[in-house]
Scaffold this active site. Structure first.
Site, PDB file in Angstrom:
ATOM      1  N   CYS A 110      63.912  63.646  35.415  1.00  0.00           N
ATOM      2  CA  CYS A 110      62.686  62.957  35.822  1.00  0.00           C
ATOM      3  C   CYS A 110      61.873  63.729  36.868  1.00  0.00           C
ATOM      4  O   CYS A 110      60.646  63.740  36.821  1.00  0.00           O
ATOM      5  CB  CYS A 110      62.997  61.548  36.326  1.00  0.00           C
ATOM      6  N   ASP A 354      55.151  57.224  35.241  1.00  0.00           N
ATOM      7  CA  ASP A 354      56.603  57.118  35.149  1.00  0.00           C
ATOM      8  C   ASP A 354      57.151  57.996  34.025  1.00  0.00           C
ATOM      9  O   ASP A 354      56.781  57.827  32.870  1.00  0.00           O
ATOM     10  CB  ASP A 354      56.969  55.649  34.894  1.00  0.00           C
ATOM     11  N   HIS A 356      60.266  57.980  33.029  1.00  0.00           N
ATOM     12  CA  HIS A 356      61.478  57.363  32.493  1.00  0.00           C
ATOM     13  C   HIS A 356      61.211  56.625  31.182  1.00  0.00           C
ATOM     14  O   HIS A 356      61.333  55.400  31.088  1.00  0.00           O
ATOM     15  CB  HIS A 356      62.085  56.408  33.521  1.00  0.00           C
TER      16      HIS A 356
END
Length: 467
Positions: A110, A354, A356
């Site tokens: 990430c 994000d 993820h």
């Protein structure tokens, strides 16, 4: 025999973890992001107001990103701007990463993805300018309107990519493409080629100039391997090396600089601007003042720590001021156990992108690969209080004159307030070597952001680890 058995065990562990992460990160959570009508929203230096002039609705009313009938003020402009930012997420089923058997970065990559997003924003400023937006931005559906699985993502990629696309390599100005007739259409066509090319530089293949495979390979020299966790300071140094070593002629006009111990040495940045790259090209479609052929743009990366175990609330306004500057390319950091890319704020909440979210591999070597999965229509927010104190701040400086202006703007932001005893970082005249901060260290050790002068008595917490 024992070695063979241990290798098989490691392979089984890798497959198990990959399968688990693919399930875990292939589902879009059905969460709505609310924005207040009565407070401005800042996105990488641009300010948006959602309240219309004759709006007499209650002050607590909110705009939810998934409801079309809630659009007011210049919400649509904000949506288009946000969606136009390049989004890099977990991917699966790409070629094996260097030094490993991994074919996915789910669960550990990430921070590298956040770094790629910040790098992408610098490239957008360099080639396209801050006012550029993607023409298809408003056609994307919010992720939270449907639960996605990797199977659905694969179907989308297959339907858009097609089996017989011609391939290309290199920068867009090297391609022999048939441009539309009018000057305006030709300009849009050129911008779209730059857009597509810079995304291809960030693709998940060993040949991608700034792709995950290249970043992992560079991380090996710093003691990091595929599957390890990376902190924001280490990623800053990996990005610097990736930009410096990029061989594509289109990237010769840009380089990177990483501050030392929260100190930006002005002479080092100026030297980076003035050192010409081999085969340099300085033209870009948005530039009204193109850089001289003897000048390069510089991505300035500043690893900082804004507190001890938690971010010091005294730095909240500082962070807001940084994200209000158009030369800012964002902040990579995160919250505990999660890395993300901060791009703006409203009131006491950060706006972020994000990584993820596990998506399927896209072959960026084709000339018309799908761009949809590289743009996110759904912004997310989180309170400043949840921000981890370790982060890296980025700026884009086109020229020496730009750098001097950025320094002047930041000098106002960096003035310590009554609460803040020390600025988050500082500018110092001269070169870093003049201060002998790393005397006796090898060149490899000088690259590490936490190496400090042993004569100093000040101690700081180390880099943070993210999953």
């Amino acid at each position: 025999m024992e070695n063979k058995g241990s290798d098989e065990v490691e392979k089984m562990k890798t497959k198990f973890l990959s399968a688990w992460h693919n399930v875990k990160y292939s589902w879009a959570l059905k969460l709505k992001t609310s924005f207040s009508r009565n407070s401005p929203v800042f996105l990488l230096g641009k300010c948006y107001h959602f309240k219309v002039e004759d709006d007499d609705s209650p002050t607590e009313a909110c705009y939810e990103t998934t409801e079309e009938d809630s659009i007011m003020g210049n919400v649509e402009d904000f949506r288009k701007d946000f969606t136009s930012r390049v989004w890099l997420t977990y991917r699966e089923e790409f070629p094996t990463l260097p030094g490993s058997t991994l074919t996915s970065d789910c669960g550990w990559g990430c921070m590298l993805r956040a770094g790629q997003m910040m790098l992408a924003q610098a490239l957008v400023l360099h080639f396209l300018g801050r006012d550029w937006t993607w023409s298809d931005a408003l056609t994307l559906q919010p992720l939270d309107t449907e639960t996605w699985t990797t199977t659905k993502a694969k179907r989308l990629v297959s339907s858009l990519q097609g089996p017989n696309r011609p391939s290309y390599q290199g920068a867009p100005h090297l391609h022999q493409a048939q441009a539309p007739g009018s000057a305006e259409e030709a300009d849009e066509h050129l911008k779209e080629m730059y857009h597509r090319t810079l995304v291809s530089w960030l693709g998940d293949s060993p040949s991608a100039q700034l792709g995950l495979h290249r970043l992992v390979r560079l991380g090996l020299a710093m003691g990091k391997q595929a599957g390890d966790w990376y902190g924001p300071a280490v990623v800053a140094h990996i990005l610097k090396k990736a930009v410096e070593e990029a061989m594509d002629p289109g990237l010769a006009g840009i380089t990177a600089y990483v501050s030392q111990d929260c100190t930006v040495y002005s002479a080092d940045v100026i030297d980076s601007h003035r050192a010409p790259g081999a085969g340099q090209t300085s033209a870009s479609p948005q530039s009204e003042r193109p850089a001289p052929s003897s000048s390069r743009a510089v991505i300035i990366l500043i690893p900082v720590r804004l507190g001890g175990e938690k971010t010091n609330p005294d730095y909240f306004n500082f962070t807001k001021s940084i994200l209000s500057l158009e030369d800012c390319i964002g902040i990579i950091g995160g919250k505990p156990k999660q890395a993300c890319y901060f791009v703006g704020f409203q009131d006491d909440s950060l706006i972020y992108m994000d990584p993820h979210y596990c998506q399927s591999f896209v072959d960026v070597s084709t000339s018309d690969f799908p761009l949809q999965s590289y743009h996110c229509p759904s912004p997310k927010k989180m309170p400043f209080s949840k921000m981890d104190p370790s982060c890296t701040i980025g700026f884009y400086s086109r020229s020496v004159q730009d750098f001097e202006r950025i320094k002047q703007e930041l000098s106002k932001v960096l003035q310590p307030s009554a609460k803040e005893k020390y600025p988050a970082f500082t500018f110092v005249q001269g070169h870093g070597k003049d201060y002998d901060l790393s005397a006796g260290l090898t060149p490899e050790k000088r690259e590490w952001p936490f190496i400090r002068d042993p004569r100093r008595t000040v101690t700081t917490a180390g880099d943070f680890v993210l999953l």
